[in-house]
Write a protein that holds these residues in place. Structure first.
Motif, PDB file in Angstrom:
ATOM      1  N   TYR A  37      67.503 -20.836  49.811  1.00  0.00           N
ATOM      2  CA  TYR A  37      68.768 -20.736  49.088  1.00  0.00           C
ATOM      3  C   TYR A  37      68.812 -19.455  48.255  1.00  0.00           C
ATOM      4  CZ  TYR A  37      72.667 -21.915  46.037  1.00  0.00           C
ATOM      5  OH  TYR A  37      73.856 -21.889  45.352  1.00  0.00           O
ATOM      6  N   ALA A  38      67.757 -19.197  47.508  1.00  0.00           N
ATOM      7  CA  ALA A  38      67.702 -18.012  46.651  1.00  0.00           C
ATOM      8  C   ALA A  38      67.751 -16.724  47.485  1.00  0.00           C
ATOM      9  CB  ALA A  38      66.446 -18.032  45.788  1.00  0.00           C
ATOM     10  N   ALA A  39      67.043 -16.745  48.613  1.00  0.00           N
ATOM     11  CA  ALA A  39      67.021 -15.577  49.491  1.00  0.00           C
ATOM     12  C   ALA A  39      68.417 -15.299  50.033  1.00  0.00           C
ATOM     13  CB  ALA A  39      66.038 -15.789  50.637  1.00  0.00           C
ATOM     14  N   GLN A  40      69.092 -16.358  50.473  1.00  0.00           N
ATOM     15  CA  GLN A  40      70.437 -16.223  51.038  1.00  0.00           C
ATOM     16  C   GLN A  40      71.415 -15.730  49.971  1.00  0.00           C
ATOM     17  OE1 GLN A  40      70.284 -16.959  54.585  1.00  0.00           O
ATOM     18  NE2 GLN A  40      71.867 -15.461  54.138  1.00  0.00           N
ATOM     19  N   GLU A  41      71.334 -16.326  48.784  1.00  0.00           N
ATOM     20  CA  GLU A  41      72.183 -15.913  47.653  1.00  0.00           C
ATOM     21  C   GLU A  41      71.973 -14.434  47.351  1.00  0.00           C
ATOM     22  OE1 GLU A  41      73.538 -18.135  44.320  1.00  0.00           O
ATOM     23  OE2 GLU A  41      74.666 -18.300  46.195  1.00  0.00           O
ATOM     24  N   PHE A  42      70.709 -14.035  47.303  1.00  0.00           N
ATOM     25  CA  PHE A  42      70.414 -12.645  46.984  1.00  0.00           C
ATOM     26  C   PHE A  42      70.938 -11.707  48.064  1.00  0.00           C
ATOM     27  CE2 PHE A  42      68.042  -8.793  47.541  1.00  0.00           C
ATOM     28  CZ  PHE A  42      68.283  -8.186  46.320  1.00  0.00           C
ATOM     29  N   LEU A  43      70.720 -12.070  49.330  1.00  0.00           N
ATOM     30  CA  LEU A  43      71.164 -11.192  50.420  1.00  0.00           C
ATOM     31  C   LEU A  43      72.690 -11.063  50.445  1.00  0.00           C
ATOM     32  CD1 LEU A  43      68.603 -12.158  53.203  1.00  0.00           C
ATOM     33  CD2 LEU A  43      68.655 -10.064  51.822  1.00  0.00           C
ATOM     34  N   ASP A  44      73.394 -12.135  50.080  1.00  0.00           N
ATOM     35  CA  ASP A  44      74.858 -12.056  49.940  1.00  0.00           C
ATOM     36  C   ASP A  44      75.216 -11.089  48.821  1.00  0.00           C
ATOM     37  OD1 ASP A  44      75.163 -13.898  51.963  1.00  0.00           O
ATOM     38  OD2 ASP A  44      75.579 -15.590  50.632  1.00  0.00           O
ATOM     39  N   PHE A  45      74.516 -11.221  47.701  1.00  0.00           N
ATOM     40  CA  PHE A  45      74.719 -10.335  46.551  1.00  0.00           C
ATOM     41  C   PHE A  45      74.417  -8.881  46.951  1.00  0.00           C
ATOM     42  CE2 PHE A  45      72.395  -8.129  43.076  1.00  0.00           C
ATOM     43  CZ  PHE A  45      73.449  -7.942  42.185  1.00  0.00           C
TER      44      PHE A  45
END
Length: 115
Positions: A37-45
């Motif tokens: 989740y954190a990885a996906q959130e960051f990559l979106d950011f």
């Protein structure tokens, strides 16, 4: 404080990056779902904000440094090193997201962003 609008924008971006950095560091100690989740959130950011921010920082600051700065000044070299390292870590994370995320990658990326 009276800051140039573009500087104000960079400051807001830095705040968002700091929030992301802390999330990555926290997720490194979490379970696989939290890491994903954190990885996906960051990559979106990264796609929506950070990547452009880094480019802007490079494009706005580097010509200024080239023209007026001492090229041997440590802050300039540090910024360049950090930008290169963060881009490398983002690439690693983009590859890991489709296979297996390494906690160490999240932690290192978070800590480097934080710095």
């Amino acid at each position: 404080s009276k800051r140039h609008p573009s500087l104000r924008e960079l400051t807001v971006d830095h705040h968002h990056a700091l929030v992301q950095a802390h999330r990555l560091i926290k997720a490194a100690d979490g379970d696989e779902a939290a890491q994903q989740y954190a990885a996906q959130e960051f990559l979106d950011f990264w796609r929506s904000h950070a990547n452009a921010h880094f480019r802007e920082e490079d494009e706005a600051l580097l010509p200024f440094f080239v023209r007026f700065g001492d090229i041997n000044q440590e802050p300039i070299n540090q910024m360049l090193r950090e930008h290169v390292l963060i881009r490398r870590l983002v690439k690693d994370l983009q590859q890991q997201v489709s296979t297996h995320i390494e906690a160490a990658s999240l932690r290192t990326l978070g800590q480097t962003l934080e710095a």
